[in-house]
Scaffold this active site. Structure first.
Site, PDB file in Angstrom:
ATOM      1  N   ASP A 328      15.326 -53.994  30.203  1.00  0.00           N
ATOM      2  CA  ASP A 328      15.454 -52.693  30.834  1.00  0.00           C
ATOM      3  C   ASP A 328      16.546 -52.821  31.901  1.00  0.00           C
ATOM      4  O   ASP A 328      16.805 -53.923  32.406  1.00  0.00           O
ATOM      5  CB  ASP A 328      14.115 -52.302  31.464  1.00  0.00           C
ATOM      6  CG  ASP A 328      14.205 -51.004  32.235  1.00  0.00           C
ATOM      7  OD1 ASP A 328      14.713 -50.014  31.684  1.00  0.00           O
ATOM      8  OD2 ASP A 328      13.792 -51.010  33.412  1.00  0.00           O
ATOM      9  N   ASP A 330      17.212 -50.563  35.005  1.00  0.00           N
ATOM     10  CA  ASP A 330      16.904 -50.268  36.407  1.00  0.00           C
ATOM     11  C   ASP A 330      15.655 -50.996  36.872  1.00  0.00           C
ATOM     12  O   ASP A 330      14.601 -50.937  36.232  1.00  0.00           O
ATOM     13  CB  ASP A 330      16.730 -48.763  36.592  1.00  0.00           C
ATOM     14  CG  ASP A 330      17.994 -48.000  36.214  1.00  0.00           C
ATOM     15  OD1 ASP A 330      19.095 -48.545  36.439  1.00  0.00           O
ATOM     16  OD2 ASP A 330      17.885 -46.891  35.665  1.00  0.00           O
TER      17      ASP A 330
END
Length: 494
Positions: A328, A330
């Site tokens: 991922d 962020d």
């Protein structure tokens, strides 16, 4: 006709002296030149010297993880239609490129691979030794990567070589079986490659028993008929097991005052050992040194074979370590700034850059899988999103795939996490099975997307991660305190 062949040659090596003559033959051979020659240095760093390669040859480093991992790094780096795998100790004919083209160009689309013909010259003035006879068996082996060409699309579909095979043994048969099971055909080519027969050390046949662990993995993956399907023969494991049990009984029964049974067990052990040694001695040169080697190793091989088979059966039941890592974006790779639209606001999570680069240096594919609903909400323009991602890539280095969903919750797309669409696409672009991926993220959506795709997941919670998400991840996936621990949990830490 031959000029249109698009192929790359991949050569895993441990730095043998035979590499340079092989490369010289490829560079000066008759026929179409390869798009690229990729030599994958599989020696264990640090401190290894540079390889002696001519100009025009590209060297990659796989970090001593074995020939399966080295070949995976090679073909995933290549971009050509065909990938030709050759070993670093074979001798190619000067016209090998032309013969390769003649083998590959006429093949219909349902043929995914072409096997070269292997010849092993044996001594003309004496009988071959046990080692030389073992090498000569390559002449009749199926699908060996001493000279094997695959369509890149077939390698992508199969996910490449299974890196749980750590030696140059069975990893090629396993790949070919999976390619055939996917509905493709494998052709026998006409090109001829020479594999010299070289003598090994006194205990080389004993060390070769480590291959029984690989046999256990083959049985686990392909069932009890794997030997018949690969043409591997019946093997001697049953007799080795009986010999080992008899030997142990002969040693332990006297302690229990059962000397009669101990003598019977000793007779069984002696008979089986004598039969095994005789079978190995008779075809050979029968010199004193060779006879002594056959006698000693015939005593030691049965228990070694049983030990390695048992070890392999246990290892084959362990969870498979991932071969690709998806992140991922962020709060996993970079500090989260809601709806970040300015590249100057990109700040890596401490330690993340080095960890990603270490994975890449070891040949482990990496990718990004990120929800970016700010585009659908009108808070970020596509151009701003591209600029931010470009800055991430500038700091971290290249990722093998970027999968970004710009939709919002209510758009009903198949890509936005927790849907598995981006995980499937990322695995496809990396050329791996989704089950061979691990997704590391900070939300329950990351975990759910990975599990829905059949991948593994590791949650690295932040202050924004909800407690129910953490509890669910502890039950269904894994939880780590930071990115470094997540990679250790996933089994990909250096």
């Amino acid at each position: 006709m031959t000029a249109s062949l698009d192929y790359t040659v991949v050569i895993p090596t441990t730095g043998r002296e035979t590499l340079r003559p092989l490369l010289d033959t490829l560079l000066g051979g008759e026929g179409p030149r390869p798009a690229e020659i990729l030599v994958v240095d599989d020696r264990t760093p640090p401190g290894t010297s540079d390889l002696d390669v001519p100009g025009g040859v590209r060297v990659l480093r796989s970090g001593g993880r074995g020939p399966a991992a080295a070949r995976n790094l090679g073909w995933r780096t290549a971009k050509s239609e065909w990938i030709a795998f050759v070993d670093d100790d074979v001798v190619l004919a000067p016209d090998w490129p032309r013969r390769l083209a003649e083998d590959l160009l006429p093949l219909p689309a349902d043929v995914a691979a072409s096997q070269g013909r292997i010849t092993v010259p044996l001594p003309a003035d004496r009988r071959p030794t046990d080692d030389e006879r073992g090498t000569a068996g390559l002449e009749h082996a199926r699908w060996i990567t001493a000279d094997m060409a695959y369509r890149r699309s077939a390698l992508v579909e199969a996910g490449g070589f299974d890196e749980r095979f750590p030696r140059a043994f069975r990893e090629d048969s396993d790949l070919a079986l999976r390619v055939a099971e996917a509905g493709h055909r494998i052709d026998q080519g006409t090109r001829l490659t020479t594999h010299p027969a070289r003598r090994a050390g006194f205990f080389s046949s004993l060390k070769a028993q480590r291959g029984n662990a690989d046999n256990a993995l083959m049985r686990r993956k392909h069932g009890v008929l794997w030997r018949q399907r690969t043409g591997a023969g019946h093997g001697r494991l049953g007799r080795h097991a009986l010999s080992t049990v008899a030997g142990l009984a002969a040693l332990t029964l006297p302690v229990l005052r059962q000397r009669g049974k101990a003598l019977l067990a000793a007779g069984v052990w002696a008979g089986l050992t004598a039969e095994f040694a005789t079978r190995r001695i008779l075809p050979g040169p029968r010199t004193p040194g060779e006879v002594a080697r056959m006698v000693v190793t015939s005593v030691l091989i049965p228990p070694a074979a049983c030990y390695h088979r048992l070890r392999g059966e246990i290892a084959a039941r362990r969870p498979r370590p991932p071969v690709a890592v998806l992140f991922d974006r962020d709060d996993t790779l970079i500090v989260d700034v809601p709806y970040l639209n300015d590249p100057d606001g990109v700040r890596p999570v401490p330690g993340a850059v080095d960890l990603v680069r270490q994975l890449r240096d070891r040949g482990i594919p990496v990718g990004v899988v990120s929800n970016q609903s700010g585009v659908a909400k009108g808070l970020i323009t596509p151009e701003q999103l591209d600029a931010v991602n470009a800055r991430v890539q500038e700091l971290f280095g290249p990722f093998g795939t970027w999968q970004v969903c710009v939709h919002d919750d209510g758009d009903g797309c198949a890509c936005r996490k927790p849907a598995p669409g981006m995980v499937f696409r990322a695995a496809g672009e990396l050329g791996v099975d989704p089950a061979s991926c691990v997704l590391i993220g900070d939300t329950g959506a990351d975990v759910d997307a990975a599990l829905a795709a059949g991948a593994r997941a590791v949650l690295v919670p932040t202050a924004r991660t909800l407690e129910p998400e953490i509890a669910r991840a502890r039950r269904d996936a894994a939880v780590a305190r930071d990115l470094s621990e997540a990679l250790r949990v996933a089994g990909v830490a250096g």
